[in-house]
Write a protein that holds these residues in place. Structure first.
Motif, mmCIF file in Angstrom:
data_model
loop_
_atom_site.group_PDB
_atom_site.id
_atom_site.type_symbol
_atom_site.label_atom_id
_atom_site.label_comp_id
_atom_site.label_asym_id
_atom_site.label_seq_id
_atom_site.Cartn_x
_atom_site.Cartn_y
_atom_site.Cartn_z
ATOM 1 N N UNK A 1 0.853 -1.190 0.000
ATOM 2 C CA UNK A 1 0.000 0.000 0.000
ATOM 3 C C UNK A 1 0.890 1.241 0.000
ATOM 4 N N UNK B 1 0.713 3.400 11.978
ATOM 5 C CA UNK B 1 -0.009 2.574 12.957
ATOM 6 C C UNK B 1 -1.085 1.750 12.264
ATOM 7 N N UNK B 2 -1.832 2.415 11.362
ATOM 8 C CA UNK B 2 -2.902 1.700 10.660
ATOM 9 C C UNK B 2 -2.322 0.611 9.759
ATOM 10 N N UNK C 1 -1.481 -2.577 11.461
ATOM 11 C CA UNK C 1 -2.595 -3.429 11.880
ATOM 12 C C UNK C 1 -3.326 -4.031 10.689
ATOM 13 N N UNK C 2 -3.474 -3.232 9.620
ATOM 14 C CA UNK C 2 -4.207 -3.744 8.453
ATOM 15 C C UNK C 2 -3.399 -4.842 7.769
ATOM 16 N N UNK C 3 -2.083 -4.680 7.726
ATOM 17 C CA UNK C 3 -1.222 -5.671 7.070
ATOM 18 C C UNK C 3 -0.266 -6.263 8.104
#
Lengths: 319, 663
Positions: free
Chosen positions: B525, B541-542, B545-547
């Motif tokens: 991404x 941070x996102x 967690x997403x990946x």
């Protein structure tokens, strides 16, 4: 007041809808770690939005909060570097914020210059002034006790959340139950009527702007201590985020209507859209368009709901 | 107090300056006086037209906002509307292959549609304008970013279109000037000479009152928002022609600049008061201030500080009316300001001029150097080296550049330097297509042109100071990631702004290298940081967690690397590497703590040093055409390869060597 309650229901519905989509499509969204990170990331916006709500309730606006935020962040760093203990440096940064807010407030309340003019002026002047002084240099080599007040991350995150919760609760309660809180609504509804009722609108407006400055300083300090260096360009676009949170949360731009609960929901809605879209795997390139679309859809749905309920009345409501 | 210059029987001051606009006239005269003394070539007809030319887009927006604000509303979406219209035009012209005329019509249609959407939501559903336009502010630019993926930059437009923004009638009069003039006259007629105009003021005073008086409030209000969208798209076409490019960052921040001009011009934010004439005065007092500061080589940050001061003073002084005592007070205050300004101008002029007479007796070279963004730590460290070289070579260095994200600013600054007639210009190019036209103009006027840090079109400059090509940066970063992950794994990129031209070039080369060399390295991404450390932190941070399988974060903007590093550290993940392009000083702690593995960059101080050194040698004609090397002070012999001056390869900073550098 009744109108704002309706808006809060619409907002809560929008948040529930997003949560439902996330539960189906990306259950990983609902973890403690993510919740904590989201709260911490939106804490500064929340604290400043509390002040912004008060300002908008009195019928004014403050678009200089982003610039104030940058100055307070740098101030906290510089004070800590001068040898102040971190909590003292943070309090001093709050005072710097309060001073800037008081300057805004004095010009608006006693100089009778419209708030958008004053804060537009201080927004550009403060931001460019800071850029001139720092030349963009970050505050570095901070003492080791700066980050997290020298405590553990978990402990100081708990402190920060407690401070924010306390501020929100105090301001929310005070607005409803204290004479000062009612004076805020009265000033925003009709300064003339407020004056006749023995309230001094100028004092109220001054106090609210100074308080917003102090809250901005508090938000900047709590944000700064999450890191070990302070950039000189913090808080870009913060004014838009906080104003959007307050007015999406149902606070009327003309003043006198709205409340803290709506603002909290507004911060929550605006704060989860971005990460939620990332979780759904939507490319960053379309994110801004969707964010704008969701805000417009939320307020349009709300307006349609109000319309159908007040069927027949030709409410030409315009700020 | 209605603002109608036509109503008779009022004293002349009220007729011409119903909202205290005389303060602005005073400010304009003051600016003209001060900058004539300070700025070389400020008080010339050519510069006057230059100022007007650069004010057209902003002026159109300010004109469109004047009736909007007179009805008590606001339109925050005009800048974003410009971006959408520009991108629609570019896509229709290049991707759909339509003739430029049809593409312009489509862009105007997009503007009308956007304006109509705002109008519909505001009048149809009764939502306050600030909420509606705050939403469309995000949405319009968002759609433009979505269509172009932030990166597509439409350029190479037909000559006739480019003439619209860059040409001159009879060699002096800018082509786009009549557009502004026509718009100003049209808006003046609408507001001050038509029945519709009267109703707009009535609506601003009291919407309910206007409705009882038989005014169709919703229809009138819809009209001003519709016009606002349409005029914004006209401004977009002028902007595209002026810069020679259409991109999703067009008009960034223009809404606030336009509102500032309108408010400065005496239009009341609560509605009911304001004039077109005041708006024009407000507009020019800002643009002349910017132009004058640039020509006088004063820091451009003063623009913000002074605009703020003028804004508050104009309102306060404009309020003073009536009684003899207040009038005397106002006059005294004005006199004091004027005296102070003249004093500052005088001392400054003396300070600037006196050391020059001492040096070498004759003409001292003036080298103007522009970063992509003033106040960016990366460029601040380049400046240190530039100043060092300026002292050694005995030249005057002007350091100026954009302070915000507006991509048109670089062109404006170069235009100012051309008017000032500097000897050499060195630019770190933000938008290649946009700046090349104005750099060619500088070369035609006999100014030496260099590019540094990022290049323009090859025919627009004499030399490019090549510290690293986009290819070199992209490949080095990818190779470094592959080395750490042993050629296999998943990583994510945190970039600057989504529309940043350089970053998008690097990303293209990173993708190319991945496809050619490292098929088992997967780019998950790309997230924007908008050059904000805190945003880079939250985005990382996102990502983490997403990946959950991400093994490496690559930050490709100076604040992105420390932001990503802090996020990785706070997550407690020790299996995620952080690398990127940043300043060693910002990353030192993280490199020592083992969070950041390596930082790719070059010696920024040497880059600034070499740029000024080359500019000085070039202006003295000390680098003959076809030279293969020259001596650049403390850097020794520097290689010249064709039209490129080579500083060296990108350098990799890691724990072993980072302490040797301080920038």
């Amino acid at each position: 007041m009744r109108h704002s309650h309706r808006r809060e229901i619409s907002l809560a519905a929008a948040i529930v809808a997003i949560a439902a989509i996330m539960a189906l499509a990306a259950p990983g969204f609902f973890t403690w770690g993510n919740a904590r990170d989201l709260v911490m990331a939106n804490l500064p916006v929340l604290i400043v939005a509390l002040g912004m709500t008060l300002v908008i309730l009195t019928g004014q606006i403050d678009i200089s909060v982003g610039s104030q935020f940058a100055i307070c962040s740098v101030a906290a760093g510089v004070f800590a570097k001068l040898g102040m203990p971190t909590p003292v440096a943070c309090l001093a940064a709050c005072l710097v914020g309060a001073a800037m807010g008081a300057a805004n407030g004095a010009l608006i309340a006693y100089g009778r210059v419209p708030s958008i003019v004053v804060t537009l002026a201080t927004m550009v002047a403060l931001r460019d002034g800071l850029r001139w002084v720092t030349e963009g240099a970050w505050v570095q080599d901070l003492p080791r006790t700066f980050q997290w007040f020298g405590r553990s991350q978990a402990a100081s995150e708990a402190i920060a959340m407690a401070i924010a919760a306390l501020l929100a609760a105090a301001i929310g309660w005070g607005l409803r139950n204290l004479a000062a809180g009612r004076a805020v609504y009265a000033t925003g509804s009709s300064a003339q009527a407020a004056r006749l009722a023995g309230i001094r609108p100028a004092h109220v407006i001054f106090a609210v702007l100074a308080l917003t400055g102090a809250l901005t300083g508090c938000a900047a300090s709590l944000n700064a201590v999450r890191f070990n260096q302070v950039p000189a360009n913090a808080g870009l676009g913060l004014e838009m985020q906080t104003i959007a949170a307050a007015i999406v949360g149902g606070t009327a731009v003309t003043g006198g209507r709205g409340g803290i609960v709506g603002t909290l929901l507004g911060v929550a809605l605006l704060g989860i859209i971005g990460p939620a879209l990332t979780y759904l795997g939507i490319s960053a390139y379309w994110e801004r368009a969707l964010q704008g679309g969701i805000i417009l859809a939320a307020v349009a749905m709300d307006a349609i709901r109000v319309r159908t309920r007040e069927h027949g009345s030709l409410a030409v409501e315009r700020s | 107090m209605a603002a109608l210059p036509s109503s008779d029987r009022r004293p002349w001051r009220d007729r011409w300056f119903p909202n205290g606009e005389w303060v602005l006239l005073f400010a304009l005269v003051l600016e003209a006086g001060v900058f004539s003394a300070l700025g070389p070539n400020f008080f010339t007809l050519a510069n006057f037209f230059e100022v007007v030319r650069l004010s057209v887009e902003l002026g159109l927006l300010a004109l469109a906002l004047t009736p909007v604000m007179i009805t008590g509303g606001i339109d925050l979406s005009v800048g974003s509307m410009m971006a959408l219209a520009a991108v629609v035009f570019g896509a229709a012209w290049r991707d759909a292959g339509l003739p430029a005329g049809v593409a312009i019509a489509l862009a105007l249609l997009a503007g009308c549609a956007g304006g109509a959407l705002n109008a519909l939501l505001i009048t149809g559903l009764g939502i306050p304008p600030i909420i509606v336009t705050l939403g469309s502010f995000s949405m319009f630019r968002g759609i433009a970013e979505g269509i172009t993926h932030g990166a597509a930059n439409y350029s190479n437009f037909p000559k006739a279109l480019v003439m619209l923004g860059q040409g001159y009638w009879w060699g002096v009069l800018p082509v786009q000037l009549p557009i502004l003039a026509v718009a100003a006259v049209a808006y003046a007629l609408l507001l001050h000479r038509s029945a519709i105009g009267r109703t707009l003021y009535a609506i601003g005073f009291s919407p309910a009152g206007a409705r009882y008086a038989g005014v169709r409030v919703a229809r009138r209000v819809a009209l001003v928002y519709f016009l606002s969208g349409m005029v914004a798209s006209v401004a977009a076409i002028v902007y595209v022609a002026h810069l020679g490019q259409a991109k999703s960052d067009a008009g960034t921040g223009y809404e606030l600049a336009a509102i500032t001009a309108v408010v400065l011009g005496g239009t009341s934010v609560s509605g009911g008061r304001g004039t077109v004439w005041g708006t024009l005065l407000g507009l020019f007092s800002i643009t002349i201030l910017q132009n004058g500061l640039r020509l006088a080589a004063l820091p451009s940050e003063l623009t913000g500080v002074l605009t703020g001061a003028v804004l508050v003073l104009a309102i306060v002084l404009g309020r003073l009316r009536g009684g003899v005592r207040t009038r005397v007070a106002a006059l005294a205050l004005c006199a004091a300001i004027a005296a102070a300004a003249v004093l500052v101008a005088g001392t400054h002029g003396w300070l600037v001029r006196s050391p020059r007479q001492g040096a070498r007796g004759g003409h001292r070279l003036v080298i103007a150097m522009m970063p992509k963004a003033k106040g960016d730590p990366y460029f601040t460290s380049c400046r240190t080296g530039a100043e060092e070289a300026a002292r050694e070579t005995n030249v005057d260095l002007i350091w100026d550049g954009p302070t915000g994200l507006d991509p048109a600013k670089q062109n404006e600054v170069v235009e100012g330097w051309i008017t000032r007639r500097v000897d050499a210009i060195a630019v770190s190019v933000e938008n290649q297509a946009g700046i090349s036209t104005v750099l060619r103009k500088a070369r035609q006027r006999g100014i030496r042109v260099l590019t540094w840090d990022a290049d323009a079109a090859p025919d627009a400059r004499d030399y490019f100071i090549n510290q690293a090509t986009p290819q070199g940066i992209g490949f080095t970063l990818t190779d470094e990631a592959a080395r750490l992950l042993h050629g296999q794994g998943q990583f994510a990129i945190v970039t600057g702004a989504l529309s940043a031209a350089n970053q998008n070039q690097w990303i293209a080369f990173i993708r190319q290298r991945l496809a050619a060399q490292y098929p088992r390295l997967k780019l998950l991404d790309i997230r924007p940081s908008d050059d904000d450390r805190d945003k880079a932190f939250a985005e990382t941070q996102t990502i983490l967690k997403v990946y959950p399988k991400v093994q490496l974060i690559m930050g490709i903007a100076a604040p992105a690397v420390p932001g990503a590093a802090e996020a990785v550290r706070q997550s407690g993940r020790t299996d995620v590497y952080v690398i990127g392009l940043s300043l060693p000083n910002l990353c030192k702690r993280y490199v020592h703590d083992g969070v950041v593995q390596s930082v790719v960059l070059w010696n920024t101080r040497d880059l600034g040093y070499l740029t000024v050194y080359t500019a000085a040698r070039l202006s003295e004609n000390a680098i003959p055409a076809g030279a293969t090397a020259f001596l650049a002070g403390r850097l020794g012999s520097i290689e010249v390869r064709g039209d490129q001056v080579i500083l060296g390869k990108p350098f990799i900073f890691n724990r072993a060597n980072i302490d040797q550098f301080d920038f």
